[in-house]
Design a protein around this motif. Sequence first.
Motif, short mmCIF file in Angstrom:
data_model
loop_
_atom_site.label_atom_id
_atom_site.label_comp_id
_atom_site.label_asym_id
_atom_site.label_seq_id
_atom_site.Cartn_x
_atom_site.Cartn_y
_atom_site.Cartn_z
N MET A 1 0.83 -1.20 0.00
CA MET A 1 0.00 0.00 0.00
C MET A 1 0.86 1.26 0.00
N LEU B 1 0.64 3.94 -2.96
CA LEU B 1 0.40 5.36 -2.71
C LEU B 1 1.44 6.21 -3.43
N SER C 1 0.57 8.64 -6.53
CA SER C 1 0.78 10.09 -6.50
C SER C 1 1.76 10.51 -7.58
#
Lengths: 346, 334, 320
Positions: free
Chosen positions: C172, C176, C180
């Motif tokens: 995770m 992320l 991004s």
Amino acid sequence: MKKRSGLGLILVGIALGVGCGGQPGGEGPEGAAPGTAGEDRKVTFYLVPKKKGLPYFSSCAEGARAAAAALGNVELIYDGPTDGSPEKQAAMIETFALKGADVIAVSPNDPDVVGPAMRKAREKGVHVITWDADGVADSREFFVNQATAQAIAYGMVDTMVRDLGGAEVSADVAIVTAYLTAANQNIWIEHMKERLASSASQLNLVAVKPSDEDQKLAFSVTQDLMKAYPAIKGFFGISSVSFPGAAEAVRQAGKTGEILVTGLATPNSMRSYVEDGTVKSVVLWNTAELGYLTVLVGEALATGTLSAGATEFDAGKLGKKKVEGDQVILGDIMVFTKETIGDFDF
Amino acid sequence: MDRFSKSSRWIALMGRNRAYGIFGLITLTVMVATAVSPSFLAPANVNDLLVQAAPIVIMACGVMVVILTAEIDISVGSMMGILAATLGVLTSPRHLDWPVPLAALAIMGLGAGMGAVNGVLVAFGKVPSIIVTLGMLTAFKGGTEFILEGGWITDLPEGLRFLGTGSILSIPISVGVALVVVGFTGWLLSRTSFGRRVYAVGSNQTAALYAGIPVRWVKLLTFTWSGFLVGVAVLVSAPQLSVIDSGFGTGYELLVVTCVVVGGVAISGGVGTVAGVVMATLLMTMISTVLIFLKLGENATYWSRSIQGCFILGAVLLDHWLRSQKRGWGRGES
Amino acid sequence: MGEGGIVRSFRYWHEIVLLVLIGVVFAFAQMFEPRFLQLDVQRELSTHIWEIAILCLPMTLIIITAGIDLSVGGMMALCAVTLGMLFQRGLSPWVAATMGIGVATLCGVLNGLVVTRIRVHPLIVTLATMAAFRGAAEGLSLARPVSSFPEAFGWLGQGVWWGLPVPAWCFMGLLLLTASAVGLSRWGSYCYAVGMNPEACRFAAVPVNRVLLGLYAFSGFASGLAAVLFVARRNTAKADIGMGIELLVITAVVTGGVSIFGGRGNLLGMVLGVLLIHETREFVSWRWSRDELNFVVMGLLLILSVLLHRWLTPANRNTS
């Protein structure tokens, strides 16, 4: 739009339905968690081979089914990785443990990789035993031992020495193995080298080549080895795929009788080679009895009739079996020859 | 039409260029191997090498035609397995005991049928070929297990074994069949309108569509051809061995695709010749034999996979270098 | 035309299809095997997928640039062997793991350099390096396993932290970061642009080579990380880890709706694809305990998910 997604759902249904169809009438146990012991609760028994789809393990499973039928209180499920991947075997053990198995009998394809999963299953209260091949320490309660890695390796070398004419005969030999990384085969190779180097033989090991569990590759590797090392007098085919591949190469080269092949395989796949003399001996054990004994040991553990410290185990129609420490001993390895192979069909 | 044939000649030349490069590499390899152990060029070894390469060449001929249309077929490995298992079940006296010629026809038909299913899904279902054939690769693998049910076929009839081990006029059957397939594919691609259509679809699908080429049917046919050739390859290679096991053909999809792309067939379609593919297949099958003949010692066995990988890279880089020499600067995109 | 227009312009049909399929699997599970859906079961079964999910991150981006990386399994092997051998020579497993990831990243850079400088198709490059890397791992380790890592290191693969397995947090975190980078910086649009038309990108001053080099290096890094997690989880470092994993990863990514021809697909679809593959695989083996059935179902599922997508969006996309 609606019509289309409806169609899609039907298709998904069919796909899953085909799956259901493949398995006659819900063989799987209905999610009984361990510890919910009822009056006539069945012992859920998972028999996990190194690799599914090998006749060797299928014949073991036959014996296991016979034992389950004889006992009556065993729900036997035979499943293992189709591709023989140790990681998948470990994942399957984890799934079976979660699903509420009482006993998981594993033939670890790679004891190191499968070990943690076996330990985790034991922590969940599942009885974990090994059969066919042993696991790492404290990952199992008992090992149903048909033959140690050492006995198998020595057995292969000794039959080769005998078939070539005795301990004083010196000749070149080669090994055709499964994968270079195959754990079991590598242990056997270690012991074979040990035996070859000892005074029991004058044989000289010139090459160890992988066949990547591909019979065609085993075939061509053997062809190449025969030409590159003309002095080779014997091949060890130490997986059930590489053995027939190597024997076929020797036969097609017209070297039957000059070059011997030996190894581990079920009698049926080697029958024609034994009959024409390419192979003099096939090393194996009684696979059906191995499966039978495994189920009996597992059931005895689950019902509490067998526990650590026992010295003898009553194996029903197989008679009394010796228990040495945490190993239940099936008996010696068998060597199939021209004379005896006709009596076996598996 | 005139312009078209010109461009296809240019394409053919580029492909041949790759064949020359690989031929050089083969010559070099053979020279090294023979220097170390002279028996490498003995007729028996050459014979074995050709027999070993034959089924791969046959399948590569099918897969290359698919790749020429800018599609791909990676289902061939498992298709080989499931067809071999079916062949065993059909002919073995313990199972269905069909006569060999009938079983042979059935296998070729079944292969073509499986290829056609791939083709229909790609051409008419509009599913990308890599997805269709990746899915089939996985599905067939499971299917093989369902057919064999944990047992192997160990009693192949003599008539069938002859297909794999026999020879006619001292040419092994598999090699003979491979020659016919190579010749036919070469003729198909360079001399027929179907071949020109294959190249046209692969070079520019939209243009081909506007030119009135039935793109979908061309694709369907190429997949059918590929499946059919898998059937043929199984017929000459499975009976080479006395046992049909459940792992037959595992991993061959990558081997075949490697041979095809090393042979100079552009993965983006439209470029490549049969000659290059045949050369590349010979090179690829030779490597492992050469490594054994070089007798590099035990530890070298562990490096052999690495050496094979470097060979592939070497062949591609060599080709790139040859091309850039010819054209000053070049996009060696292959 | 009105409704058709909406149907055609909606970009997430494939994600909807995946959600429906996942829902179907869960519904079946609820009906026949309620225990399968319990949290502890799901948590433990999830440990089988995190490494594959991590590998899917760079693979998604690489496939969006119309490339592919078949060498992930090879890089995993090389990382595991580096880790094992250094650990055996007395290094702390953490340092050894870092070095292993470094080696894998270097392998990725090598792939990237051949792809960008010499401009050979990534399929061929990574087909070759797949064998070369694994061979090197076999050669260096002589195919011997290294085992018995300390328990603290095993925590990385087997431990649970805040209710989730540690590898899940690794995934995770990486997701992320990737999301991004794709969503907030120019890198995301560069990936899509390169996948749609690399020539135009070069004229438009998109740093094509740097984008590709970065992605292949990222793939190496992710392979290294996956290998470390695997070694920690199974407590064994050996040259055969990740054998054949490339096909699983690609299957998950393309099931997630990422187009193999480049320029289309997104991380959300990929995550759903991974979830669908994982849940189906686990449910089938949970329910039927027949491994070969898994292969058949997975193969058909892959084709079916795309076929459904095609039917839902008629004439929206053509074959290439």
